[in-house]
Each structure stands twice: as C-alpha cells, then as structure tokens.
Design a protein around this motif. Structure first.
Motif, mmCIF file in Angstrom:
data_model
loop_
_atom_site.group_PDB
_atom_site.id
_atom_site.type_symbol
_atom_site.label_atom_id
_atom_site.label_comp_id
_atom_site.label_asym_id
_atom_site.label_seq_id
_atom_site.Cartn_x
_atom_site.Cartn_y
_atom_site.Cartn_z
ATOM 1 N N VAL A 1 24.595 -22.420 -52.293
ATOM 2 C CA VAL A 1 23.944 -22.233 -53.592
ATOM 3 C C VAL A 1 22.587 -21.554 -53.396
ATOM 4 N N ILE A 2 21.830 -22.017 -52.382
ATOM 5 C CA ILE A 2 20.503 -21.445 -52.180
ATOM 6 C C ILE A 2 20.608 -19.969 -51.803
ATOM 7 N N VAL A 3 21.589 -19.620 -50.972
ATOM 8 C CA VAL A 3 21.739 -18.214 -50.591
ATOM 9 C C VAL A 3 22.087 -17.354 -51.809
ATOM 10 N N VAL B 1 21.375 -18.044 -54.860
ATOM 11 C CA VAL B 1 20.184 -17.994 -55.722
ATOM 12 C C VAL B 1 19.190 -16.964 -55.165
ATOM 13 N N VAL C 1 27.029 -17.621 -43.499
ATOM 14 C CA VAL C 1 26.918 -19.011 -43.964
ATOM 15 C C VAL C 1 28.260 -19.545 -44.442
ATOM 16 N N GLU D 1 27.409 -26.968 -49.291
ATOM 17 C CA GLU D 1 27.277 -26.379 -50.623
ATOM 18 C C GLU D 1 25.818 -26.015 -50.938
ATOM 19 N N LEU D 2 24.915 -26.887 -50.500
ATOM 20 C CA LEU D 2 23.497 -26.666 -50.770
ATOM 21 C C LEU D 2 23.045 -25.307 -50.226
ATOM 22 N N THR D 3 23.434 -25.023 -48.971
ATOM 23 C CA THR D 3 23.067 -23.750 -48.356
ATOM 24 C C THR D 3 23.647 -22.582 -49.146
#
Lengths: 293, 342
Positions: free
Chosen positions: A95-97, A99, A86, A91-93
């Motif tokens: 952060v989710i990864v 998390v 990734v 940024e969203l991806t």
C-alpha cells in the motif's frame, strides 16, 4: 417519474466511468493481490498523454489508440520496475509503495503539464436522444457503450484466448501456474498493462466531464473503490455492476435527499464501503476467502 | 563491508546467546540514554531564546507534526495497520479546539482534552467496522473519511465558519513567564509533545504494546496466543486518532486559524509520507518525520511547485526498498558504526 428516470440515466452515465476505473483496480487485485492506490493517477497521466497528442494535431481516435498502447507499455514497465522488488511483501509495504507512486505520478504530471486546468475534447457528439420525456445525452450513451465494449473484450480475452487462460491460472494459483510452464512474471506485468489500459479509457471518459488537471481522478478513485468493494474485489463483473450502482446511488442521493445535496455526495462511497464491510465483506459477487493461519 | 568492528559485532550477535546485560553495562547504557535525553532537553529549552520568531514557529510546527506522527506510528509502525486519513483526525482535533474556543469561549488549556477525546471517540467509531477486516479496508475507509471531511466542514457553516474558516486569538503568554508569544506557544507545544511521547512509550512497553507488535508480526500467531485482534486493533486506531487530534488542537493554538482546505487528503498523505521517511516503528521516527514534513516541501518548492510531490513519492518508494526503517533506522546504523571505547 420522468424526472426520476432522468436522474437514473445520469447516474448510469456517472456509474459507467466509476465502473471502468473499478475494473482496472480489480484486474490488478486479481493478479497481484495489490490494491493500486495509484490507479487513478495513472489514468490521469494517460489522459494527459492523449491530450498532448491531440494538442499536437493528431485526430482524436488515432491519439486514443496510441495512448492506450503507451499506457499498456507503461503499466508493464511499472510492474517490472517498481512492483517486482516488493512482490509478496506485506500488505502495508505494498500500500505504501502504491501511495508513493500516487504522489509521484500526480506531482510529475503537475511538473510536466502544470496544475492549470485544460479542456479535453469530447469524443462523442453533443446531441441527445429524446424518448418518453427523458433525454439521454449521446455522450452518456457513448460512455456506457465504451464500458460495455471494454467489458466484452476482457471477457473474450479471459475466456477464449490462451493468454487469458494463462492469466486466470496465475490469478488462481501462481505456483501451480509456474509448474505448468506459464511465465508468471510476464503474466503479472501483462495484468498491470491491461489494467493501465482500462484505466486510461476511464481517464479519457472522465476528462471531458470534469476538466483535465492533475487532481482530476482523486474524486473518481474513491467512487471506484466503493464500486470494487461493493462488487467484490475479485470480480470484474462485480466491479461494473458495483460501479453502476454507486453512480446511481450517488446521483439519486444528491437529487432527492435534501440534506446531502450536491456537495456531500462524496459521502456516499464512504457509506457504501462501511455498509458493505459490515453486512457482506466479500461484496456482492466476490468469494469469501477462507484462510489457513 | 569487511569492516572488522561490524563483523565482530555480527558474530557476537549470532554466537552469544542473549544474556541479560550485566548491571554495570546496563548502568552505562542507561546513563548514556539519560545523558542524550538531557542534552536534547537542554537544546530544546535553549533554542527558542536563540532563534528568530519565524524559526521558533517552524520548530513548534515540527513538534505539532511529530505528535501527529507519534499517533500514526503507533498504528502503522507498531500495529501494522494502514491509515490514509489521519489528516481527518488532525482536523477534528483542530476544529474541536477552534469551535470550543470560538463559540463557547472555553479557556484554551481545556480544549486539549476535549479535542483529544473527540478524536479518540471518532477513531473508535470508525475502527469498529473497519478493523473487523483486513488492513486494506482500513486504508479505504480512512481515505474515504479524509475525502468526505472537507465538504462536511464546509457544510456546517454556522459552526465551522464554512470555507472561510475560523480565525482565533492565539493563547497569550502569562505575564509571569516573561516570554514572547512564539516562545510561549513553543513551550506549550513542547510540554504536550513530551507528555505524548512518554504516554506513547508507556503504552508500547505495556501489555498493549506487546500485543500490537504480536499482531504486526503475525496475526495468526498472535490470535493463538490469546491476543484479541479486533479489540487491540480498534483501540490502536482510537489511540492513534487521539494523538492526531491532540496535534490538531496544538495546530489551532499555534496557527490561530482553521479552514477546511488546510485539511485535505494531501495532509493525510503527507503525514504518512513523513512517517515512512522518518522511520516506521521507531521512537525517533516521528520527530525526524516532523522535520521532514516541515522543511522539505518548503525547500523543494523553490525548484518547482510539483517538486515536493516528486521528492516525497520517490523517497517513499526508495525507503520501502532500501531502508524500511527510514531515517531513524539509517541514523541508528550510522551510530552503531562508530567504534565504542570499552
């Protein structure tokens, strides 16, 4: 006055721990632009490894060295396996990864070592130094010294070695770095390895103060975020200074502001983060980023 | 991969310019949608009369989570902003309803708008500083809020009941309905969930929705087109908090008990996990996510206490790699594979 100084010293001790985790956060952010929400959990996992080694009969210091080596390798592995696919994603991806990694590592530790709390040996002697009416615990001094040493080693690495130069080049401009022959992929992995090692140090420092359990770092992480925000996410020095300030602010607020007391201290990082974002978003030592749309 | 229908469809998609659907086609697809909605509605109304009360309760909780995820989806899936603290807004809604009900004996239907409004205002208040900057800081601020909320709830004991929480009477079914308590709660929740769903769809089809999509896909371009970033991002956050607060209020009605330890950071992270697995940015994602959040932990816990976390963590990472649109996207892909009669 002595009471105030005493609180100050305690705050610095707590701040040193936050500083070390903030340092790990900043290291990864500098290299990959990722804010690693799993940093605290990785540190917790490393601490469990150290605990397991000492429980198996290894003396503390060899166990620590082994733990740091394992953490370094583990950090590199995570970068190669989980983060690489990734890289460069929004940024969203990212952060989710991270998390997801947070949830996974937390639960994995609970699976392996159960959620019962464990006693972690304190590497430092129990006594205290008395001077001018205040007493400084040897373990507080030890924590401060360790963070100082880590800081110094990182400085030496970045300023005076070829690897460090390459790492700074990658942080500044990955494309140009690749053009001059730096292996950017490996350097990024190295950054994650370093950050995991620094995180492991902070975990080992925290564990004797709290208790070792899978949710141990959850509370510390938010202080480390406040420290990194305050110091600037792209400044290792800022992370350490920020950590010390956050530690002192938290301790003083808990001791002298009656309304806050010991239970609402965890509001201090929230106030600091909001305050920094409103007044000086790049942090004390950070550079303001100018973007071309 | 060389499925003829799929390649044909792909060619069609690339070759043909996007023509407006012919009236007949539009009518057929609209009719299909209405038919699907009618079947769903019938099933949703029929289910509580067939299931045992515990399963009705579980379905009700799925709807409660779905409302919260609807809000989170608005923020994360449609506006591309990150929140790690929606559990806090959920808790604000839940506690607002509980306190109004408990201290001022407000009739329960009135607690819903107040709870939603409180969460909206709180979202607005925190959105203003956080949204001026990049989404990353929003994640930090929301995480800090979620962590701070639990000790805060424990502190104001005379209002919130402290660590012991508040126990409340559940809304009683009116005599004319002839429903049992669990069925009444189910239908209350269903009505609110459908209303929230319609509100969300309306919001997304309006100017606001287009602005949010523009922000998600390219902030710079959106700004140049005249979308006011900070206004829309802050409002998206507030709307999203409002849905979470609404869900919290429903939670209070359904459970009849609130305590600080029900609303830890874990709730926030579970909500985000449920949404990612259910499907970011899709309409059915929140419902699928609600099912996931409700049932998977219970099933997994039989293996090991830590198993839900392991499964959640692995699934989130896997979904981000292979199916960024989550279960909703996978279901859509499967449906499209079914050849249609023409």
């Amino acid at each position: 006055m002595a009471g105030f100084l005493q609180q100050l010293v305690q705050g610095l001790g707590a701040g040193a721990v936050y500083a070390s985790l903030a340092l790990a956060l900043v290291l990864i952010y500098q290299f990959t632009g990722i804010v690693n929400f799993a940093q605290g959990e990785l540190a917790m996992f490393s601490t469990y490894i150290a605990w397991q080694l000492t429980a198996a009969g290894l003396p503390f210091w060899p166990a620590l060295v082994l733990t740091l080596a394992v953490s370094f390798a583990g950090g590199m592995l995570i970068e190669r396996v989980i983060i690489r696919p990734v890289e460069g994603a929004p940024e969203l991806t990212l952060v989710i990864v991270t998390v997801g990694l947070f949830i996974f590592v937390n639960a994995a530790a609970g699976w392996i070592w159960t959620f019962l709390i464990k006693d972690f040996p304190n590497p430092f002697p129990a006594g205290a130094l008395e001077a001018g009416g205040i007493s400084i615990g040897l373990s507080t001094l030890g924590v401060l010294a360790v963070v100082g040493v880590v800081m110094g080693l990182l400085y030496l690495l970045f300023r005076h070695t070829k690897i460090g130069l390459g790492m700074r080049a990658v942080a500044a401009n990955p494309e140009s770095a690749r053009l001059v022959g730096i292996r950017v992929g490996w350097t990024l992995a190295l950054g994650w390895g370093l950050a995991s090692t620094v995180g492991a140090v902070s975990g080992v420092l925290v564990a004797p103060l709290l208790f070792l359990e899978p949710n141990m770092m959850g509370g510390v992480l938010i202080y480390a975020f406040a420290a990194a925000t305050l110091g600037g996410f792209d400044s290792p020095v800022g992370a350490v200074v920020g950590g010390l300030i956050v530690g002192v602010a938290e301790t003083l607020a808990g001791a002298y502001v009656g309304f806050i007391g010991s239970d609402l201290k965890v509001g201090v990082p929230l106030v600091i983060i909001l305050g920094v974002l409103l007044l000086r978003p790049q942090g004390l030592f950070g550079r303001a980023v100018v973007e071309r749309a | 991969m060389s499925n003829p229908t799929e390649t044909d469809a792909a060619q069609e998609r690339t070759a043909a310019p996007p023509t407006p659907p012919r009236p007949a086609e539009w009518w057929r697809s609209a009719r299909r949608q209405w038919a699907a909605a009618a079947v769903l509605a019938a099933a949703a109304c029929y289910a509580p009369f067939q299931l045992v009360p515990f399963h009705v309760f579980q379905l009700t909780m799925v709807l409660v989570y779905a409302v919260a995820l609807l809000g989170l989806n608005l923020l994360v899936g449609h506006a591309g902003q990150i929140s790690l603290g929606h559990g806090a807004f959920f808790a604000v809604g839940a506690y607002t309803a509980a306190i109004l009900f408990d201290r001022w004996a407000l009739p329960y239907p009135l607690t819903l708008p107040v709870a939603a409004g409180a969460a909206f205002l709180l979202g607005l208040a925190f959105g203003v500083p956080a949204m001026r900057l990049r989404g990353l800081y929003l994640a930090l601020v929301t995480l800090a809020i979620a962590i701070f909320l639990v000790p805060l709830l424990k502190r104001f004991e005379e209002l919130t009941g402290g660590s012991m929480g508040l126990t409340l009477a559940k809304p009683a079914p009116p005599a004319w309905s002839g429903l049992a308590e669990d069925q009444w709660l189910y239908f209350l929740t269903l009505v609110v969930a459908v209303a929230a769903f319609l509100l969300c769809v309306g919001l997304l089809r309006s100017r606001v929705g287009r602005a949010l999509h523009a922000i998600r896909d390219n902030e710079g371009a959106a700004e140049v087109m005249g979308v006011r970033l900070s206004v829309h991002k802050t409002l998206a956050f507030a709307w999203s908090a409002m849905f979470a607060g609404t869900a919290g209020c429903l939670y209070t009605w359904v459970i009849g008990f609130v305590s600080p330890d029900s609303f830890t950071v874990n709730l926030s992270i579970t909500l985000l996990a449920g949404l990612v697995v259910g499907g970011l940015g899709s309409l059915s994602g929140p419902v699928l996510g609600g099912l996931f959040v409700m049932f998977v932990p219970g099933i997994a816990q039989d293996i090991n206490d830590a198993a839900p976390g392991v499964i959640f963590g692995l699934l989130i990472i896997a979904v981000m790699y292979v199916a960024p649109t989550g279960l909703a996207g996978l279901a859509g892909r499967l449906l499209r594979k079914i050849p249609r009669k023409e």
